[in-house]
Design a protein around this motif. Sequence first.
Motif, PDB file in Angstrom:
ATOM      1  N   PHE A   1       0.876  -1.073  -0.037  1.00 45.33           N
ATOM      2  CA  PHE A   1       0.061  -0.091   0.118  1.00 45.33           C
ATOM      3  C   PHE A   1       0.825   1.298   0.045  1.00 45.33           C
ATOM      4  N   VAL A   2       1.805   1.407   0.938  1.00 44.26           N
ATOM      5  CA  VAL A   2       2.530   2.505   1.044  1.00 44.26           C
ATOM      6  C   VAL A   2       3.415   2.695  -0.267  1.00 44.26           C
ATOM      7  N   LYS A   3       4.256   1.519  -0.751  1.00 51.38           N
ATOM      8  CA  LYS A   3       4.961   1.628  -1.930  1.00 51.38           C
ATOM      9  C   LYS A   3       4.261   2.150  -3.166  1.00 51.38           C
ATOM     10  N   GLN A   4       2.939   1.941  -3.120  1.00 52.25           N
ATOM     11  CA  GLN A   4       2.191   2.281  -4.108  1.00 52.25           C
ATOM     12  C   GLN A   4       1.571   3.800  -3.982  1.00 52.25           C
ATOM     13  N   GLY A   5       2.041   4.496  -3.177  1.00 56.52           N
ATOM     14  CA  GLY A   5       1.710   5.855  -2.712  1.00 56.52           C
ATOM     15  C   GLY A   5       0.578   6.099  -1.602  1.00 56.52           C
ATOM     16  N   GLY A   6       0.236   5.093  -0.858  1.00 56.30           N
ATOM     17  CA  GLY A   6      -0.734   5.153   0.151  1.00 56.30           C
ATOM     18  C   GLY A   6       0.122   5.707   1.420  1.00 56.30           C
ATOM     19  N   GLY A   7      -0.478   6.549   2.229  1.00 55.92           N
ATOM     20  CA  GLY A   7       0.088   7.171   3.321  1.00 55.92           C
ATOM     21  C   GLY A   7      -0.032   6.300   4.553  1.00 55.92           C
ATOM     22  N   LEU A   8       1.012   6.509   5.427  1.00 59.70           N
ATOM     23  CA  LEU A   8       1.158   5.716   6.854  1.00 59.70           C
ATOM     24  C   LEU A   8       1.555   7.149   7.836  1.00 59.70           C
ATOM     25  N   VAL A   9       0.509   7.052   8.820  1.00 65.36           N
ATOM     26  CA  VAL A   9       0.798   7.933   9.736  1.00 65.36           C
ATOM     27  C   VAL A   9       0.950   7.422  11.165  1.00 65.36           C
ATOM     28  N   ALA A  10       1.969   7.520  11.702  1.00 67.10           N
ATOM     29  CA  ALA A  10       2.120   6.590  13.248  1.00 67.10           C
ATOM     30  C   ALA A  10       2.502   7.444  14.147  1.00 67.10           C
ATOM     31  N   THR A  11       1.895   7.100  15.457  1.00 68.63           N
ATOM     32  CA  THR A  11       2.120   7.990  16.488  1.00 68.63           C
ATOM     33  C   THR A  11       2.446   7.328  17.799  1.00 68.63           C
ATOM     34  N   ASN A  12       3.493   7.795  18.696  1.00 64.16           N
ATOM     35  CA  ASN A  12       4.061   7.566  20.008  1.00 64.16           C
ATOM     36  C   ASN A  12       4.270   6.051  19.809  1.00 64.16           C
ATOM     37  N   THR A  13       3.436   5.003  20.729  1.00 65.09           N
ATOM     38  CA  THR A  13       4.273   3.732  20.794  1.00 65.09           C
ATOM     39  C   THR A  13       4.258   2.822  19.709  1.00 65.09           C
ATOM     40  N   ALA A  14       3.703   3.398  18.537  1.00 61.45           N
ATOM     41  CA  ALA A  14       3.743   2.677  17.121  1.00 61.45           C
ATOM     42  C   ALA A  14       4.973   2.356  16.549  1.00 61.45           C
ATOM     43  N   ILE A  15       6.221   3.250  17.465  1.00 58.75           N
ATOM     44  CA  ILE A  15       7.349   2.996  16.599  1.00 58.75           C
ATOM     45  C   ILE A  15       8.065   1.687  17.447  1.00 58.75           C
ATOM     46  N   GLU A  16       7.484   1.360  18.478  1.00 57.56           N
ATOM     47  CA  GLU A  16       7.920  -0.022  19.202  1.00 57.56           C
ATOM     48  C   GLU A  16       7.162  -0.949  18.722  1.00 57.56           C
ATOM     49  N   SER A  17       6.034  -1.135  17.754  1.00 59.12           N
ATOM     50  CA  SER A  17       5.315  -2.011  17.324  1.00 59.12           C
ATOM     51  C   SER A  17       6.065  -2.891  16.455  1.00 59.12           C
ATOM     52  N   GLU A  18       5.735  -4.260  16.307  1.00 57.37           N
ATOM     53  CA  GLU A  18       6.275  -4.940  15.332  1.00 57.37           C
ATOM     54  C   GLU A  18       7.798  -4.909  15.203  1.00 57.37           C
ATOM     55  N   PRO A  19       8.578  -5.291  16.292  1.00 57.08           N
ATOM     56  CA  PRO A  19      10.087  -5.131  16.474  1.00 57.08           C
ATOM     57  C   PRO A  19      10.618  -6.091  15.362  1.00 57.08           C
ATOM     58  N   ASP A  20       9.879  -6.995  14.660  1.00 55.83           N
ATOM     59  CA  ASP A  20      10.816  -7.927  13.788  1.00 55.83           C
ATOM     60  C   ASP A  20      10.578  -7.448  12.394  1.00 55.83           C
ATOM     61  N   TRP A  21       9.474  -6.395  12.046  1.00 58.24           N
ATOM     62  CA  TRP A  21       9.099  -6.174  10.946  1.00 58.24           C
ATOM     63  C   TRP A  21      10.309  -4.976  10.484  1.00 58.24           C
ATOM     64  N   THR A  22      11.179  -5.701   9.453  1.00 57.97           N
ATOM     65  CA  THR A  22      12.334  -4.679   9.118  1.00 57.97           C
ATOM     66  C   THR A  22      11.964  -3.541   8.289  1.00 57.97           C
ATOM     67  N   TRP A  23      10.992  -3.769   7.370  1.00 59.26           N
ATOM     68  CA  TRP A  23      10.737  -2.681   6.406  1.00 59.26           C
ATOM     69  C   TRP A  23       9.874  -1.654   7.019  1.00 59.26           C
ATOM     70  N   PHE A  24       9.055  -1.908   8.180  1.00 63.75           N
ATOM     71  CA  PHE A  24       8.421  -0.853   8.838  1.00 63.75           C
ATOM     72  C   PHE A  24       9.414   0.140   9.801  1.00 63.75           C
ATOM     73  N   HIS A  25      10.285  -0.377  10.360  1.00 70.05           N
ATOM     74  CA  HIS A  25      11.330   0.079  10.936  1.00 70.05           C
ATOM     75  C   HIS A  25      12.249   1.165  10.133  1.00 70.05           C
ATOM     76  N   GLU A  26      12.574   0.669   9.127  1.00 70.50           N
ATOM     77  CA  GLU A  26      13.681   1.063   8.343  1.00 70.50           C
ATOM     78  C   GLU A  26      12.702   2.291   7.490  1.00 70.50           C
ATOM     79  N   SER A  27      11.441   2.429   7.169  1.00 67.51           N
ATOM     80  CA  SER A  27      10.585   3.436   6.839  1.00 67.51           C
ATOM     81  C   SER A  27      10.401   4.707   7.767  1.00 67.51           C
ATOM     82  N   LEU A  28      10.655   4.190   8.947  1.00 65.29           N
ATOM     83  CA  LEU A  28      10.335   5.036  10.041  1.00 65.29           C
ATOM     84  C   LEU A  28      11.790   5.812  10.259  1.00 65.29           C
TER      85      LEU A  28
END
Length: 281
Positions: A101-128
Amino acid sequence: MRTLLRLFAVVALACAPAFVPAPALAAGGPQVLVVTTGNEEQEVADYAVERLHMEARRWNFTLIEGTPEDLEHLGAYDVVMFLNTGGDFLDEAQQESVETFVKQGGGLVATNTAIESEPDWTWFHESLSATALPRAEAATEESVNFNSGSQVTEGLDEELKLTERWYFFDPEPAQPGSTLLAQLGSGDAVAWVNEELPVFYASPGGEGKTWGDRDFLQLIRQAIWWGAGEDAAMVQNSDDAAPAWPYTLTFVLFVVAVAGGGSIAVWRLDKAESEREAAAA
């Protein structure tokens, strides 16, 4: 009896505008799917969603509350929001769906503890583009300064004071991968965007009072607008804007004035009708 019926009709007409569906819901603005799964404070998350619904009505976007299962089918949405999410709340298929979804142009908005979510999801943390250190044990009031030159911070010129359990980051978001939008007086990052993907993160939001702050809500709604790929400036829906007077008092005075004028007109009509009936008799 006729007088009462006419008076009721007058009051009903006066009140009718209050029950007309808000035009913002039919305006076709960005569709935002918000997920709060795994949050640490449900009351804070519920209040944040309530405030965002108010922002959506006033600023022409639609907020839809969802679950991780809804992330598997994102074709109808413009933005996904991870509001204070936590833990391993997504399976592999849901992660892949958000990434596509994000690679195709959809937006991702994250707040507060979301940055600790899914600690093994490499793409997510690289995007942040940053790694959070453990949060402070106690909440403290800090000053937040905004950087100009971004659609997300437009109009946010004054210093903002928020009380939060603050995050600090190592590594911190840095160019060329990220654009810093706000920082503490110490210079530590508070909010930023990814320069290559429509990904936004803000570290505040763990306290209910933060979601009641006008400037913080402006930052979030403008981040949503940016994430949806909307280039035009946001325009407030005047029909849903808060009036200068307290709404309840204004509405009561309006109804009283209309009802008073209507009752006089109805009384005159009844008097004239009674006189005609007497003359005919």
